[in-house]
Design a protein around this motif. Structure first.
Motif, PDB file in Angstrom:
ATOM      1  N   HIS A   1     -13.283  -8.035  -5.965  1.00  0.00           N
ATOM      2  CA  HIS A   1     -12.371  -9.102  -5.526  1.00  0.00           C
ATOM      3  C   HIS A   1     -10.973  -8.555  -5.227  1.00  0.00           C
ATOM      4  O   HIS A   1     -10.004  -9.308  -5.209  1.00  0.00           O
ATOM      5  CB  HIS A   1     -12.282 -10.177  -6.614  1.00  0.00           C
ATOM      6  N   ALA A   2     -10.890  -7.248  -4.974  1.00  0.00           N
ATOM      7  CA  ALA A   2      -9.593  -6.600  -4.766  1.00  0.00           C
ATOM      8  C   ALA A   2      -8.901  -7.125  -3.510  1.00  0.00           C
ATOM      9  O   ALA A   2      -9.540  -7.349  -2.469  1.00  0.00           O
ATOM     10  CB  ALA A   2      -9.795  -5.088  -4.662  1.00  0.00           C
ATOM     11  N   ARG A   3      -7.586  -7.294  -3.633  1.00  0.00           N
ATOM     12  CA  ARG A   3      -6.754  -7.645  -2.492  1.00  0.00           C
ATOM     13  C   ARG A   3      -5.662  -6.579  -2.378  1.00  0.00           C
ATOM     14  O   ARG A   3      -4.648  -6.651  -3.075  1.00  0.00           O
ATOM     15  CB  ARG A   3      -6.154  -9.043  -2.662  1.00  0.00           C
ATOM     16  N   PRO A   4      -5.866  -5.595  -1.515  1.00  0.00           N
ATOM     17  CA  PRO A   4      -4.884  -4.512  -1.401  1.00  0.00           C
ATOM     18  C   PRO A   4      -3.599  -4.964  -0.706  1.00  0.00           C
ATOM     19  O   PRO A   4      -3.646  -5.757   0.240  1.00  0.00           O
ATOM     20  CB  PRO A   4      -5.609  -3.458  -0.549  1.00  0.00           C
ATOM     21  N   THR A   5      -2.467  -4.475  -1.191  1.00  0.00           N
ATOM     22  CA  THR A   5      -1.210  -4.627  -0.459  1.00  0.00           C
ATOM     23  C   THR A   5      -0.996  -3.360   0.358  1.00  0.00           C
ATOM     24  O   THR A   5      -1.535  -2.303   0.034  1.00  0.00           O
ATOM     25  CB  THR A   5      -0.020  -4.847  -1.406  1.00  0.00           C
ATOM     26  N   ARG A   6      -0.200  -3.451   1.409  1.00  0.00           N
ATOM     27  CA  ARG A   6      -0.037  -2.320   2.318  1.00  0.00           C
ATOM     28  C   ARG A   6       1.439  -2.127   2.661  1.00  0.00           C
ATOM     29  O   ARG A   6       1.973  -2.780   3.541  1.00  0.00           O
ATOM     30  CB  ARG A   6      -0.862  -2.543   3.587  1.00  0.00           C
ATOM     31  N   ARG A   7       2.076  -1.202   1.935  1.00  0.00           N
ATOM     32  CA  ARG A   7       3.469  -0.861   2.213  1.00  0.00           C
ATOM     33  C   ARG A   7       3.607   0.654   2.184  1.00  0.00           C
ATOM     34  O   ARG A   7       3.501   1.278   1.134  1.00  0.00           O
ATOM     35  CB  ARG A   7       4.404  -1.510   1.189  1.00  0.00           C
ATOM     36  N   LEU A   8       3.839   1.243   3.338  1.00  0.00           N
ATOM     37  CA  LEU A   8       3.929   2.691   3.451  1.00  0.00           C
ATOM     38  C   LEU A   8       5.211   3.226   2.837  1.00  0.00           C
ATOM     39  O   LEU A   8       6.260   2.567   2.872  1.00  0.00           O
ATOM     40  CB  LEU A   8       3.870   3.111   4.921  1.00  0.00           C
ATOM     41  N   SER A   9       5.133   4.424   2.308  1.00  0.00           N
ATOM     42  CA  SER A   9       6.318   5.167   1.912  1.00  0.00           C
ATOM     43  C   SER A   9       6.771   5.998   3.106  1.00  0.00           C
ATOM     44  O   SER A   9       5.952   6.417   3.926  1.00  0.00           O
ATOM     45  CB  SER A   9       6.009   6.082   0.725  1.00  0.00           C
ATOM     46  N   PRO A  10       8.055   6.276   3.216  1.00  0.00           N
ATOM     47  CA  PRO A  10       8.531   7.092   4.337  1.00  0.00           C
ATOM     48  C   PRO A  10       8.056   8.537   4.209  1.00  0.00           C
ATOM     49  O   PRO A  10       7.791   9.017   3.095  1.00  0.00           O
ATOM     50  CB  PRO A  10      10.059   6.992   4.228  1.00  0.00           C
TER      51      PRO A  10
END
Length: 215
Positions: free
Chosen positions: A189-198
């Motif tokens: 039931h995973a809901r991944p978040t997506r925020r890249l590092s520079p």
């Protein structure tokens, strides 16, 4: 749903200088309910943090197998690097641990298993890191997500944090769990978040390696 960081390093990794007390304080400040400590080829930092915060810390390890890296969760004994990938997976299973592939398609990292090796072992793993915040090319995360979908494996995000600034950037929302089996079920039931590092965070890891060598 919990906020769960599933890929993080401490000063026990050769390319990180993140101290244990600072690590815990940042986890608290950023509202991370559970954090997997996945240092390179060691669980020493994870064990020390588990003593300090037993409810928050998951003992993990990012193991450099012969073909590339694999993540282990809920293990009790350190697994040595340099073994064949299949043997590494077997050793994780012997401990009742959870097996995942980190950044499998990352073309900028020689440590990634690559598509061919990933396809060979995906039937044997529990999950795939479909978003790694340190990936330089968006297509590499898309490739990981496609592999997970093709083999019916749950996907999660990982910050791959090596610095205080990165910790918790790419967390995964999961239902509460208590042990390895509960974690496996929660991953469905995973809901991944997506925020890249520079990209410059890689320079910090390089600097950490040089500082270790000079100290």
């Amino acid at each position: 749903m919990w906020r769960v960081e599933l890929h993080a390093h401490t000063r026990y990794s050769p390319d990180s200088l993140l101290g244990l007390e600072e690590f815990l304080e940042i986890c608290r400040r950023r509202g991370l309910d559970r954090v997997a400590v996945t240092d390179h080829n060691t669980i020493e930092g994870a064990l020390r943090l588990k003593e300090k915060a037993p409810e928050r810390i998951i003992i993990g390890e990012e193991i450099r197998a012969r073909e590339g890296e694999v993540l282990a969760y809920f293990i009790e004994r350190e697994i040595p690097k340099g073994l064949p990938l299949l043997e590494t997976i077997e050793r994780i299973r012997e401990q009742g641990g959870v097996v995942a592939l980190p950044h499998p398609c990352d073309r900028a990292r020689g440590s990634a298993v690559g598509r061919r090796a990933a396809e060979a072992v995906l039937p044997l793993v529990d999950a795939v890191e479909v978003f790694n915040a340190r990936c330089l090319f968006p297509g590499d995360n898309a490739c990981a997500a496609a592999l997970a979908a093709r083999f019916g494996k749950p996907g999660f995000s990982g910050s791959d944090a090596h610095t205080a600034w990165e910790l918790g950037r790419a967390w995964t929302a999961l239902p509460p769990f208590e042990d390895a089996e509960g974690f496996r079920q929660a991953l469905q039931h995973a809901r991944p978040t997506r925020r890249l590092s520079p990209p410059w965070v890689h320079l910090l890891s390089t600097w950490a390696k040089w500082r270790r060598r000079l100290s």
